[in-house]
Design an enzyme around this catalytic site. Structure first.
Site, PDB file in Angstrom:
ATOM      1  N   HIS A 157      34.769  -4.637  21.759  1.00 56.29           N
ATOM      2  CA  HIS A 157      36.178  -4.551  22.151  1.00 56.29           C
ATOM      3  C   HIS A 157      36.764  -3.142  22.053  1.00 56.29           C
ATOM      4  CE1 HIS A 157      39.973  -6.369  23.162  1.00 56.29           C
ATOM      5  NE2 HIS A 157      40.551  -6.009  22.024  1.00 56.29           N
ATOM      6  N   SER A 213      43.627  -3.577  25.136  1.00 51.30           N
ATOM      7  CA  SER A 213      43.819  -4.950  24.680  1.00 51.30           C
ATOM      8  C   SER A 213      45.251  -5.418  24.953  1.00 51.30           C
ATOM      9  CB  SER A 213      43.439  -5.039  23.196  1.00 51.30           C
ATOM     10  OG  SER A 213      43.298  -6.375  22.782  1.00 51.30           O
ATOM     11  N   ASP A 264      31.995  -7.580  24.475  1.00 52.14           N
ATOM     12  CA  ASP A 264      33.369  -7.923  24.125  1.00 52.14           C
ATOM     13  C   ASP A 264      33.627  -9.414  24.363  1.00 52.14           C
ATOM     14  OD1 ASP A 264      36.075  -8.066  23.699  1.00 52.14           O
ATOM     15  OD2 ASP A 264      36.613  -6.452  25.075  1.00 52.14           O
TER      16      ASP A 264
END
Length: 355
Positions: free
Chosen positions: A330, A151, A300
């Site tokens: 995610h 991320s 996601d």
């Protein structure tokens, strides 16, 4: 008065029990044989080192010091990964020296009291990360390492391998940030469709109050809560993550406070001028000089798969692959841990043969 006294004493005992359970001295478990002897070529250490003129914490764990280094750049900023490592990394520690870093200026053990939030800049984070890579190369006597970003960590990661390709065997982008403005727009369109499909008037009203993107940081945090609610972000419940984190010997009672404080702050200080920082790596980094692998959950909508597929199709690299986790959003390392670890090890086996 007597009832109040009992309540106060009970709360005090509860706090003491909590502190004792969570601990006041950090440590990390050693690798031992069946007789309880520490394996001679293993490494398991918890260190406070100086990066960017500030003390920051790293954990270094591996069953065999001859294995390559895997540096994990966590998400957030603020979502430190070290407290989950004991639960997730056992297979990886057989094949790598796994390094977790609680990033300076607002994450976990490195979330010091009184640090200057003005220092929370992308360039400073990147400088710290580059300095850490050099430290690991020297300390562990490695010419190159593997870099894994998740991320927010992928924003640092893709820039590091672009600027310093000679330092890395490969780059692994988990839930890769590609174009954060388009990503939020895609998530908005998906979310409003899901909300209407479920006749969820409360969430629809909330979304209308937040408005359409682009967002400020505070607006994005509200929006992200709706994405979580509809399964487009976290792959496990927060209470379960808390239970896992509570078992980390690397963290003390005060470290958990620092972790929660950093998560609550997030990247807010980096976005004081309103709209969040914008990255578009399809345009900014169209090619890299190291093998590059993207791992993404199909569901996601924090870093939408559609954009990762776009980037994968366009980026030029000596070797590349896109691995999709059908049952994840995610955090595929939480939802499909065994498969995730297996893929990371396979990436090492493929790329080491070519170096």
């Amino acid at each position: 008065m007597k009832k109040l006294f009992i309540i106060v004493i009970s709360l005090a005992i509860l706090v003491i029990i909590t502190i004792v359970y969570l601990g006041i001295t950090p440590s990390t478990e050693q690798f031992k044989d069946k007789e309880g002897n520490v394996l001679p070529n293993s490494i398991a250490t918890l260190e406070e080192i100086e990066l960017g003129k500030m003390k920051q914490w790293i954990s270094i764990r591996g069953k065999d010091k001859s294995n390559p280094v895997l540096l994990w750049l966590h998400g957030g900023p603020g979502s430190a990964q070290m407290s989950l490592a004991h639960h997730l990394d056992k297979e990886l520690e057989e094949e790598f020296i796994v390094v977790h870093w609680d990033q300076r200026r607002g994450a976990g053990k490195s979330n010091h009291d009184g640090f200057n939030e003005k220092d929370m800049t992308f360039e400073q984070y990147k400088s710290d990360a580059h300095e850490l890579v050099g430290y690991l190369q020297t300390y562990l006597k490695k010419e190159k390492i593997y870099l894994l970003g998740h991320s927010w960590g992928t924003q640092l990661g893709i820039e590091l391998v672009n600027d310093y390709p000679e330092d890395f065997y490969a780059y692994i982008g988990v839930s890769q940030v590609v174009d954060n403005r388009r990503g939020v727009e895609l998530a908005y369109d998906w979310l409003i469709e899901e909300i209407k499909k479920n006749n969820d008037q409360a969430s629809l009203t909330k979304l209308e109050q937040i408005g359409k993107p682009p967002y400020s940081h505070s607006q994005y945090r509200e929006f992200a809560q709706l994405v979580i609610l509809y399964g487009g972000n976290l792959d496990t419940q927060m209470w379960r993550l808390a239970l896992i984190a509570a078992g980390a010997p690397e963290y003390t009672f005060m470290d958990y406070y620092r972790l929660l404080n950093g998560m609550n702050r997030g990247g807010g200080p980096m976005h004081q001028d309103g709209e969040m920082l914008h990255f578009n790596f399809i345009e900014e980094i169209p090619s890299v000089k190291v093998p590059t692998f993207f791992l993404n959950g199909k569901n996601d909508y924090n870093t939408p798969l559609q954009l990762v597929e776009e980037y994968y199709n366009k980026i030029e690299a000596p070797q590349k692959d896109l691995i999709v986790f059908e049952n994840s959003a995610h955090t595929p390392f939480l939802k499909e841990t065994e498969r995730f670890n297996r893929n990371i090890i396979q990436i090492k086996d493929m790329t080491l043969r070519k170096n």
